[in-house]
Design a protein around this motif. Structure first.
Motif, mmCIF file in Angstrom:
data_model
loop_
_atom_site.group_PDB
_atom_site.id
_atom_site.type_symbol
_atom_site.label_atom_id
_atom_site.label_comp_id
_atom_site.label_asym_id
_atom_site.label_seq_id
_atom_site.Cartn_x
_atom_site.Cartn_y
_atom_site.Cartn_z
ATOM 1 N N SER A 129 0.822 -1.211 0.000
ATOM 2 C CA SER A 129 0.000 0.000 0.000
ATOM 3 C C SER A 129 0.857 1.263 0.000
ATOM 4 O O SER A 129 0.567 2.230 -0.709
ATOM 5 N N VAL A 130 1.928 1.248 0.794
ATOM 6 C CA VAL A 130 2.826 2.403 0.839
ATOM 7 C C VAL A 130 3.476 2.622 -0.519
ATOM 8 O O VAL A 130 3.593 3.763 -1.001
ATOM 9 N N ALA A 131 3.910 1.556 -1.167
ATOM 10 C CA ALA A 131 4.550 1.690 -2.477
ATOM 11 C C ALA A 131 3.612 2.349 -3.477
ATOM 12 O O ALA A 131 4.030 3.233 -4.244
ATOM 13 N N ALA A 132 2.352 1.923 -3.501
ATOM 14 C CA ALA A 132 1.395 2.520 -4.431
ATOM 15 C C ALA A 132 1.177 3.999 -4.129
ATOM 16 O O ALA A 132 1.089 4.827 -5.053
ATOM 17 N N ALA A 133 1.112 4.351 -2.844
ATOM 18 C CA ALA A 133 0.932 5.759 -2.478
ATOM 19 C C ALA A 133 2.136 6.593 -2.888
ATOM 20 O O ALA A 133 1.989 7.719 -3.378
ATOM 21 N N GLN A 134 3.327 6.068 -2.702
ATOM 22 C CA GLN A 134 4.532 6.808 -3.087
ATOM 23 C C GLN A 134 4.616 6.975 -4.597
ATOM 24 O O GLN A 134 4.967 8.056 -5.098
ATOM 25 N N ALA A 135 4.295 5.920 -5.328
ATOM 26 C CA ALA A 135 4.321 6.022 -6.786
ATOM 27 C C ALA A 135 3.279 7.009 -7.286
ATOM 28 O O ALA A 135 3.544 7.811 -8.195
ATOM 29 N N GLU A 136 2.096 6.973 -6.697
ATOM 30 C CA GLU A 136 1.041 7.913 -7.073
ATOM 31 C C GLU A 136 1.491 9.354 -6.839
ATOM 32 O O GLU A 136 1.162 10.265 -7.614
ATOM 33 N N ALA A 137 2.272 9.583 -5.784
ATOM 34 C CA ALA A 137 2.739 10.926 -5.445
ATOM 35 C C ALA A 137 3.916 11.379 -6.308
ATOM 36 O O ALA A 137 4.295 12.548 -6.246
ATOM 37 N N GLY A 138 4.506 10.474 -7.078
ATOM 38 C CA GLY A 138 5.563 10.880 -7.991
ATOM 39 C C GLY A 138 6.919 10.266 -7.768
ATOM 40 O O GLY A 138 7.890 10.658 -8.445
ATOM 41 N N ALA A 139 7.038 9.310 -6.853
ATOM 42 C CA ALA A 139 8.340 8.664 -6.654
ATOM 43 C C ALA A 139 8.754 7.959 -7.937
ATOM 44 O O ALA A 139 8.004 7.158 -8.498
ATOM 45 N N ALA A 140 9.971 8.225 -8.399
ATOM 46 C CA ALA A 140 10.487 7.551 -9.580
ATOM 47 C C ALA A 140 10.998 6.163 -9.244
ATOM 48 O O ALA A 140 11.046 5.282 -10.117
ATOM 49 N N VAL A 141 11.397 5.947 -7.975
ATOM 50 C CA VAL A 141 11.895 4.664 -7.487
ATOM 51 C C VAL A 141 11.395 4.504 -6.057
ATOM 52 O O VAL A 141 11.408 5.466 -5.287
ATOM 53 N N VAL A 142 10.959 3.290 -5.693
ATOM 54 C CA VAL A 142 10.645 3.006 -4.297
ATOM 55 C C VAL A 142 11.718 2.080 -3.757
ATOM 56 O O VAL A 142 12.233 1.210 -4.464
ATOM 57 N N ALA A 143 12.068 2.273 -2.477
ATOM 58 C CA ALA A 143 13.220 1.573 -1.904
ATOM 59 C C ALA A 143 12.847 0.933 -0.576
ATOM 60 O O ALA A 143 12.999 1.548 0.485
ATOM 61 N N PRO A 144 12.363 -0.307 -0.589
ATOM 62 C CA PRO A 144 11.993 -0.978 0.655
ATOM 63 C C PRO A 144 13.215 -1.314 1.501
ATOM 64 O O PRO A 144 14.168 -1.935 1.032
ATOM 65 N N SER A 145 13.172 -0.906 2.771
ATOM 66 C CA SER A 145 14.329 -1.052 3.652
ATOM 67 C C SER A 145 14.056 -1.876 4.896
ATOM 68 O O SER A 145 14.904 -1.987 5.772
ATOM 69 N N GLY A 146 12.874 -2.491 4.998
ATOM 70 C CA GLY A 146 12.480 -3.158 6.234
ATOM 71 C C GLY A 146 13.029 -4.550 6.427
ATOM 72 O O GLY A 146 12.900 -5.105 7.515
ATOM 73 N N MET A 147 13.596 -5.172 5.382
ATOM 74 C CA MET A 147 14.158 -6.521 5.466
ATOM 75 C C MET A 147 13.119 -7.560 5.885
ATOM 76 O O MET A 147 13.417 -8.501 6.621
ATOM 77 N N MET A 148 11.889 -7.409 5.379
ATOM 78 C CA MET A 148 10.882 -8.435 5.577
ATOM 79 C C MET A 148 11.014 -9.498 4.494
ATOM 80 O O MET A 148 11.314 -9.179 3.336
ATOM 81 N N ASP A 149 10.764 -10.745 4.843
ATOM 82 C CA ASP A 149 10.792 -11.813 3.851
ATOM 83 C C ASP A 149 9.662 -11.611 2.845
ATOM 84 O O ASP A 149 8.495 -11.447 3.223
ATOM 85 N N GLY A 150 10.019 -11.608 1.562
ATOM 86 C CA GLY A 150 9.012 -11.471 0.514
ATOM 87 C C GLY A 150 8.606 -10.053 0.193
ATOM 88 O O GLY A 150 7.676 -9.837 -0.587
ATOM 89 N N GLN A 151 9.310 -9.052 0.741
ATOM 90 C CA GLN A 151 8.846 -7.669 0.561
ATOM 91 C C GLN A 151 8.902 -7.216 -0.896
ATOM 92 O O GLN A 151 8.021 -6.474 -1.354
#
Length: 332
Positions: free
Chosen positions: A158-180
């Protein structure tokens, strides 16, 4: 001095010939750091009217939206390759609701940056929940206080979609969850953002070098630590496994964090990775050099360039560094 009668006493190979003068050294340098290799991490805080100095990171601030825009324009003018945005909300809760709020601080700042500098550099968004949760961990908690991995994946998508909608050219997951990465890729694709790349913090270690960042991002855990999901500093094979998993799940780029104490990991990942490799020169590294330079123990500018060169020499194509704008000007 010249040889007389015994030429064999003098070296035939003279590598020093190529070290005579800065112009010649530049000409034959094997490793180069260019401004476009650098990414500037930036903090933006909701509800402040002036930038707030970060005491443990001299020269760095929590930005207002206005000061963030100004700093982004300065980075673009210096030739910096990208920005990595971290947000600090005014209110936090158990699930980190501010992270995907369309009107949240990161989404508002992403819209600002995408409109003003999006054509000049790559605007990236760190994707995690630790700055947004009241407990300071990287996802919602299950009974017993551990992060609920699979519920966190739903939040990350959900966060990734919100960031992309707002204009992020790249999203960078940093939480180290399995399967993220797989969850985020699927979430982006469902939301119509199949063109948005993922820069995965693939090998992120449970490091002592993050201390100043926790002041900067106001995201320190309220109990325990993050060693249950970040990697053990003793492990190498685990990093390569994490990178392979993230690439298989759809990561377009991968990152090693921290950097300076993990250059062996950067080198091994760069050798094995089929996608571009980034490394993060983290807050503790920045603070150590600034503190030593302030005391006159090291040459500050030389230390900045030397450490950035070490990242590139190890194989990182991009380096996240809080000195990005200043270093870009030095390098030019």
């Amino acid at each position: 001095m010249t040889a007389s009668g015994n030429d064999a006493a003098f070296p035939a190979a003279r590598p020093r010939r190529l070290r005579r003068g800065p112009a010649l050294r530049r000409l034959v340098a094997e490793t180069r750091v260019l401004p476009r290799n650098l990414v500037l991490p930036m903090f933006v805080k909701e509800g402040i009217t002036e930038p707030v100095a970060i005491s443990s990171m001299p020269g760095q601030v929590q930005h207002t939206r206005d000061s963030l825009r100004k700093a982004a324009h300065e980075a673009a003018a210096a030739g910096v390759g990208g920005l990595m945005l971290f947000g600090i909300p005014a209110h936090k809760d158990e699930r980190g609701s501010g992270a995907d709020d369309p009107d949240g601080i990161v989404q508002a700042a992403l819209r600002d940056l995408a409109a003003e500098v999006g054509d000049d550099l790559v605007v990236m968004a760190d994707l995690c929940l630790c700055e947004y949760t009241s407990h300071g961990h990287c996802g919602p908690l299950e009974t017993g206080g551990h992060v609920d991995n699979d519920l966190t994946l739903e939040r990350y998508a959900s966060v990734a979609a919100a960031q992309a909608e707002a204009g992020a050219a790249v999203v960078a997951p940093s939480g180290m969850m399995d399967g993220q990465v797989a969850a985020i890729r699927a979430g982006l694709d469902r939301a119509g953002f199949g063109q948005v790349p993922i820069l995965a913090y693939a090998a992120k270690y449970a490091s002592s070098f993050y201390g100043p960042f926790r002041e900067a991002a106001e995201g320190a855990p309220q109990f325990g630590d993050r060693s249950g999901y970040q990697q053990d500093p003793a492990n190498v094979r685990e990093a390569l496994r994490e990178v392979a998993l993230d690439v298989a799940e759809g990561a377009d780029m991968v990152m090693v964090k921290p950097g300076l104490a993990y250059l062996d990991i950067v080198a091994k990942v760069a050798e094995a990775s089929p996608v571009p490799v980034s490394a993060y020169q983290v807050s503790g590294e920045y603070a150590m050099i600034e503190a030593a330079a302030e005391r006159g123990w090291i040459d500050r500018e030389r230390a900045i360039v030397e450490t950035l060169t070490s990242y590139r020499r190890a194989g990182a194509e991009q380096v996240l560094t809080y000195w990005a704008t200043e270093a870009a000007l030095l390098l030019r």
